[in-house]
Design a protein around this motif. Structure first.
Motif, PDB file in Angstrom:
ATOM      1  N   GLN A 171      -7.109 -32.561  -3.399  1.00  0.00           N
ATOM      2  CA  GLN A 171      -6.672 -31.181  -3.216  1.00  0.00           C
ATOM      3  C   GLN A 171      -6.566 -30.414  -4.526  1.00  0.00           C
ATOM      4  OE1 GLN A 171      -3.028 -31.521  -0.976  1.00  0.00           O
ATOM      5  NE2 GLN A 171      -4.114 -31.632   0.963  1.00  0.00           N
ATOM      6  N   GLN A 182     -12.047 -29.458  -7.949  1.00  0.00           N
ATOM      7  CA  GLN A 182     -12.963 -28.400  -7.498  1.00  0.00           C
ATOM      8  C   GLN A 182     -14.308 -28.559  -8.183  1.00  0.00           C
ATOM      9  OE1 GLN A 182     -11.646 -25.748  -5.419  1.00  0.00           O
ATOM     10  NE2 GLN A 182     -13.763 -25.227  -5.002  1.00  0.00           N
ATOM     11  N   ASP A 202      -6.722 -36.141  -7.511  1.00  0.00           N
ATOM     12  CA  ASP A 202      -6.190 -35.634  -6.249  1.00  0.00           C
ATOM     13  C   ASP A 202      -7.249 -34.740  -5.600  1.00  0.00           C
ATOM     14  OD1 ASP A 202      -4.787 -34.604  -4.145  1.00  0.00           O
ATOM     15  OD2 ASP A 202      -3.259 -33.591  -5.335  1.00  0.00           O
TER      16      ASP A 202
END
Length: 376
Positions: free
Chosen positions: A79, A82, A77
């Protein structure tokens, strides 16, 4: 050969024998039927007894939503993914996590040894010392001013110096915080994980010299994964946010929901990108895994679903055999999708009775009849 295969192989022969027997009993009606057949293109004349003897099963179209089958790939995903990077350049002296290992938010995953780190930490200590001195000077000036020994301008100057020293200290501390924390030594900065999850990529090795902002790790929270889809503009018009998506890979299945449908086409593929999100609490689905995505899309108003066994190719056209009072008639249809043993087609009203299992027998009989008619 199995009994079922022998039975299927014998169907065209059985139908031929049945028709031949009927022709011998009534030659004149057969000639009339042949004339009518020539008039009605694609017609096969059969009685109910002949249909049963040939093993032809009648089915009916069903209305409902269409199903769009697409190849897709499981992705992290965006979102919940990172990049962990080094804000300053230097040499990697510690890597605390490896591929696939779990990491908590704020946990130190790497340590960078750098002259820049030493400079940042030294600046914090120097700013702290200046702030302490300014605080001491301000306290002294306040006492002297209270005793009327020092003028007010000296007190104001001390307060200004204290304010400036505190600002410099906060700035130096923020620079160190932006670069990292921990590490222990003055010339080392600890790089922390910005989110919790699993390490899905590691781009460096111990002892490697890295540039500022270089990627060290990639951390992803795999509790939810994404499915990237590419839709034709026509299909994209029937897909909405929230549209259910069945995800299949072997014996595993799960249900996702469309989260995003792009308002523009991809410049390279000329297709419409879309993203579906799938809950992955058990970690069953892995990024990079190929899957099949089945979208429950709204079918056009005149589309119906028929079994795959009803679909035949007659004279190069996709067709089905519709039951008539005298037998069957080949009707051309347009197939919009096929999935799960059924086809969504356009060209039927939905009220017809069709030949399902055994419809290939009608195709063979129609081809034989046309060959005989062309030979006269």
């Amino acid at each position: 050969m199995t009994t079922k295969s022998k039975y299927r192989a014998a169907l065209p022969l059985a139908l031929t024998l049945v028709l031949a027997g009927c022709g011998q009993q009534a030659a004149a009606p057969a000639e009339k039927a042949e004339a009518k057949e020539a008039e009605a293109e694609g017609a096969v004349h059969l009685t109910a007894e002949q249909i049963a003897a040939a093993g032809i099963v009648l089915v009916r179209p069903t209305a409902g939503a269409g199903v769009l089958s697409l190849p897709a790939t499981i992705e992290s995903d965006p979102q919940a993914t990172q990049v962990v990077s080094a804000a300053i350049g230097g040499r990697v002296v510690a890597l605390n996590r490896n591929l696939g290992e779990a990491v908590r938010r704020g946990e130190v995953v790497a340590v960078i040894e750098s002259r820049d780190a030493a400079g940042l930490r030294a600046e914090v200590e120097a700013a702290q010392a200046r702030a302490n001195l300014a605080r001491s000077n301000l306290a002294r000036e306040e006492r002297l001013f209270a005793l009327k020994v020092s003028p007010e301008r000296d007190l104001i100057a001390a307060r200004t110096a204290m304010t400036e020293a505190n600002i410099a200290l906060r700035l130096a501390s923020q620079q160190v915080s932006a670069a990292g924390v921990g590490g222990g030594a003055l010339n080392r900065i600890g790089v922390v994980a910005p989110i919790g999850g699993q390490v899905t990529a590691r781009s460096v090795v111990l002892g490697q010299t890295v540039a500022p902002d270089a990627e060290l790790f990639r951390v992803a929270n795999l509790g939810r994964v994404a499915i990237n889809l590419s839709l034709t503009p026509a299909d994209a018009g029937r897909v909405r946010v929230g549209t259910p998506v069945e995800v299949r890979s072997g014996a595993r299945t799960a249900t996702a929901r469309v989260h995003f449908v792009s308002p523009v086409l991809d410049a390279a593929t000329r297709l419409v990108p879309a993203v579906a999100l799938l809950e992955n609490g058990g970690g069953v689905w892995r990024p990079g895994e190929p899957v099949t995505a089945l979208l429950q899309i709204g079918a056009p108003g005149d589309a119906v679903s028929v079994p795959d066994s009803a679909i035949q190719t007659v004279e190069g056209r996709t067709s089905v055999f519709v039951r008539t009072k005298d037998g069957f008639r080949a009707v051309s249809v347009t197939v919009t999708s096929r999935v799960g043993g059924a086809a969504t087609v356009i060209g039927l009203s939905g009220r017809e009775s069709l030949a399902g299992e055994g419809s290939f027998t009608l195709k063979a009989e129609l081809a034989k009849g046309e060959a005989e008619h062309g030979g006269h």
